[in-house]
Design a protein around this motif. Structure first.
Motif, short mmCIF file in Angstrom:
data_model
loop_
_atom_site.label_atom_id
_atom_site.label_comp_id
_atom_site.label_asym_id
_atom_site.label_seq_id
_atom_site.Cartn_x
_atom_site.Cartn_y
_atom_site.Cartn_z
N ILE A 1 14.74 4.30 -3.42
CA ILE A 1 13.33 4.42 -3.78
C ILE A 1 12.68 5.48 -2.90
O ILE A 1 12.99 5.57 -1.71
N PHE A 2 11.82 6.30 -3.50
CA PHE A 2 11.07 7.30 -2.74
C PHE A 2 9.64 6.77 -2.59
O PHE A 2 8.91 6.67 -3.57
N ALA A 3 9.27 6.40 -1.39
CA ALA A 3 7.96 5.77 -1.17
C ALA A 3 7.26 6.43 -0.01
O ALA A 3 7.89 6.82 0.97
N SER A 4 5.94 6.60 -0.15
CA SER A 4 5.20 7.12 1.01
C SER A 4 4.08 6.15 1.38
O SER A 4 3.38 5.62 0.51
N PRO A 5 3.92 5.89 2.69
CA PRO A 5 2.91 4.94 3.14
C PRO A 5 1.52 5.55 3.03
O PRO A 5 1.34 6.75 3.22
N SER A 6 0.54 4.71 2.68
CA SER A 6 -0.83 5.21 2.66
C SER A 6 -1.55 4.78 3.94
O SER A 6 -2.64 5.24 4.23
N LYS A 7 -0.91 3.87 4.68
CA LYS A 7 -1.51 3.39 5.93
C LYS A 7 -0.76 3.98 7.12
O LYS A 7 0.33 4.53 6.97
N SER A 8 -1.34 3.83 8.29
CA SER A 8 -0.68 4.34 9.49
C SER A 8 0.54 3.47 9.80
O SER A 8 0.63 2.32 9.38
N GLY B 1 0.78 -1.22 0.00
CA GLY B 1 0.00 0.00 0.00
C GLY B 1 0.82 1.28 0.00
O GLY B 1 0.29 2.37 0.21
N PHE B 2 2.13 1.17 -0.24
CA PHE B 2 2.94 2.39 -0.38
C PHE B 2 2.71 2.97 -1.77
O PHE B 2 2.49 2.23 -2.73
N SER B 3 2.79 4.28 -1.90
CA SER B 3 2.89 4.81 -3.26
C SER B 3 4.37 5.06 -3.52
O SER B 3 5.09 5.66 -2.72
N VAL B 4 4.85 4.50 -4.65
CA VAL B 4 6.28 4.48 -4.95
C VAL B 4 6.53 5.24 -6.24
O VAL B 4 5.89 4.98 -7.25
N LEU B 5 7.48 6.19 -6.21
CA LEU B 5 7.83 6.91 -7.44
C LEU B 5 8.70 6.00 -8.32
O LEU B 5 9.46 5.20 -7.79
N PRO B 6 8.58 6.13 -9.66
CA PRO B 6 9.39 5.28 -10.55
C PRO B 6 10.87 5.66 -10.46
O PRO B 6 11.26 6.70 -10.97
#
Ligand SMILES: *Cc1c(COP(=O)(O)O)cnc(C)c1O
Length: 327
Positions: A309-316, A298-303
Motif C-alpha cells: 500500500i502507498f500511504a502518506s500521513p496527514s498528521k505529524s 488520517g493517512f491518505s491511501v492510494l487504491p
C-alpha cells in the motif's frame, strides 16, 4: 573506485536491493515478499529433485516449465521464456528490444527503480513520464511521445510500483497500438497482477492481448505471487519473435540461468492454482483491512491492486505515534 575498473564499471549506478534484516524481530514490509509459504508440492519437488541429477547440467530451455506455464495461460510453449528471476528476464529485454543511445525508452516517474539501472548498463537513454495528478500512468503522454517519434519502446509495471495502481486493459491497448504503429515493443511487468481483485482468471493481465499485439511482452515473477523469492524464477509471455530475441540474448550470456531445482519446483507452483488463489484472497482481505485502518488514522491511501500500500500521513509523526500507542 579502483584503477583496475573499466570505464563502464566506474559509470554504473547499481540498484540497491531492500535490506534483509538478519534478526527476525521486525515485521518486514520492504521488498513486498509474500507472507505465506509456497505450496507443499513445491517443497516436495525440491526435496526429490535434490536427490536426483544435480551432477548434470539442467535443461537450458526449461522445456517442462515452459510447457506448464504455457498451459496455465492458454499459450504455446514457444511463447514462453524463463529466467533467473524476472529481474534477469527484464534485463535481457533491454538489449533485445531497445536501441542503445537512439531514442529514449519511456517509463513512468515514479516506478520500479531497476529500469534506469538497466538503461545505464545497456547505454539506453530514458524519458521518465510523470504520473498524472491521481498518480496514474498517463497514457496520453506516452502516445504523444511515441507518435512524435520520441521513443525506442515503453516499459512499466502493472500494477505500478510503488503506487499499487492498476492500469485497465483498455488504456494499455491505447499505448500498445501507438507502440505497434512504430514497430516497437511494450514490456508490461506484471509482478503484482495476481493481487488485483478478480484476477483469478487473468482478467486484468495483458496476456489476453498477446494474440492481437505481437509487440507486447508480459513479464511475470514467482517471487511475490508464488511465495518463491528465494528460488529466483521469472518468465516472459509473448509472441514467438519476441521470445526468440530473449533466447538470443540469454545464449549470449549464460546457457543455464535456471538451475534444476528451480525448474522442477516452479512446475509444481504454477500447477497448484487452488493453493495460491486461496493465499491471494487472504492477501486482498488484509489489504482492505489495512487500507481502512490507515484511512481512519488520517493517512491518505492510494487504491492498491498489489500486495503493498502507498500511504502518506496527514498528521505529524509525533501525533501518529500517540494514536498507534493508544490503540
Ligand atoms: C519484485 C519485482 C521484480 C523482481 O522480481 P524477481 O523475479 O524477484 O527478480 C520485478 N518487477 C517489479 C515491479 C517488482 O516489484
Amino acid at each position: 573506485m579502483s584503477i583496475y575498473w573499466s570505464k563502464k564499471t566506474k559509470d554504473l549506478l547499481p540498484y540497491v536491493p531492500g535490506e534483509q534484516p538478519k534478526d527476525r524481530k521486525f515485521i518486514k514490509l520492504n521488498t513486498n515478499e509474500n507472507p505465506y509459504p509456497p505450496s507443499p508440492f513445491v517443497i516436495e519437488a525440491i526435496k526429490k529433485a535434490a536427490l536426483e541429477n544435480l551432477r548434470l547440467y539442467p535443461d537450458p530451455d526449461s522445456l517442462k516449465l515452459c510447457q506448464a506455464i504455457a498451459e496455465r495461460y492458454g499459450l504455446n510453449e514457444n511463447q514462453v521464456f524463463t529466467g533467473n528471476g524476472s529481474d534477469e528476464v527484464l534485463a535481457f529485454s533491454f538489449p533485445a528490444f531497445f536501441e542503445a543511445k537512439d531514442k529514449p525508452l519511456l517509463f513512468p516517474d515514479i516506478t520500479y527503480s531497476f529500469y534506469p539501472v538497466y538503461c545505464n548498463l545497456f547505454d539506453i537513454s530514458c524519458n521518465l513520464i510523470p504520473l498524472d495528478k491521481d498518480y496514474k500512468i498517463d497514457r496520453g503522454a506516452y502516445v504523444k511521445e511515441i507518435l512524435n517519434d520520441n521513443s525506442t519502446g515503453v516499459i512499466f509495471p502493472n500494477p505500478n510500483a510503488p503506487t499499487g495502481i492498476l492500469l485497465p486493459l483498455s488504456e494499455i491497448i491505447t499505448i500498445a497500438e501507438a507502440v505497434k504503429k512504430k514497430n516497437q515493443v511494450l514490456v508490461i511487468d506484471e509482478a503484482y497482477i495476481a493481487f488485483a481483485e478478480g484476477d483469478t482468471n487473468n482478467a486484468f493481465s495483458a496476456v489476453s492481448l498477446i494474440k492481437d499485439f505481437p509487440n507486447i511482452l508480459v513479464v511475470r515473477t514467482m517471487s511475490k505471487e508464488f511465495s518463491l523469492a528465494g528460488l529466483r524464477v521469472g518468465y516472459a509471455l509473448g509472441n514467438e519473435e519476441l521470445i526468440q530475441a530473449l533466447k538470443r540474448v540469454k545464449d549470449s550470456f549464460n546457457s543455464y540461468p535456471m538451475d534444476f531445482l528451480a525448474q522442477t519446483a516452479a512446475v509444481e507452483a504454477i500447477k497448484d492454482r487452488d493453493y495460491y488463489n486461496g493465499n491471494n484472497k487472504k492477501i486482498i482481505a488484509t489489504r482492505k483491512k489495512v487500507n481502512d485502518e490507515l484511512s481512519l488514522m488520517g493517512f491518505s491511501v492510494l487504491p492498491s491492486d498489489a500486495n503493498f500500500i502507498f500511504a502518506s500521513p496527514s498528521k505529524s509523526g509525533k501525533s501518529l505515534h500517540w494514536i498507534i500507542f493508544l490503540n
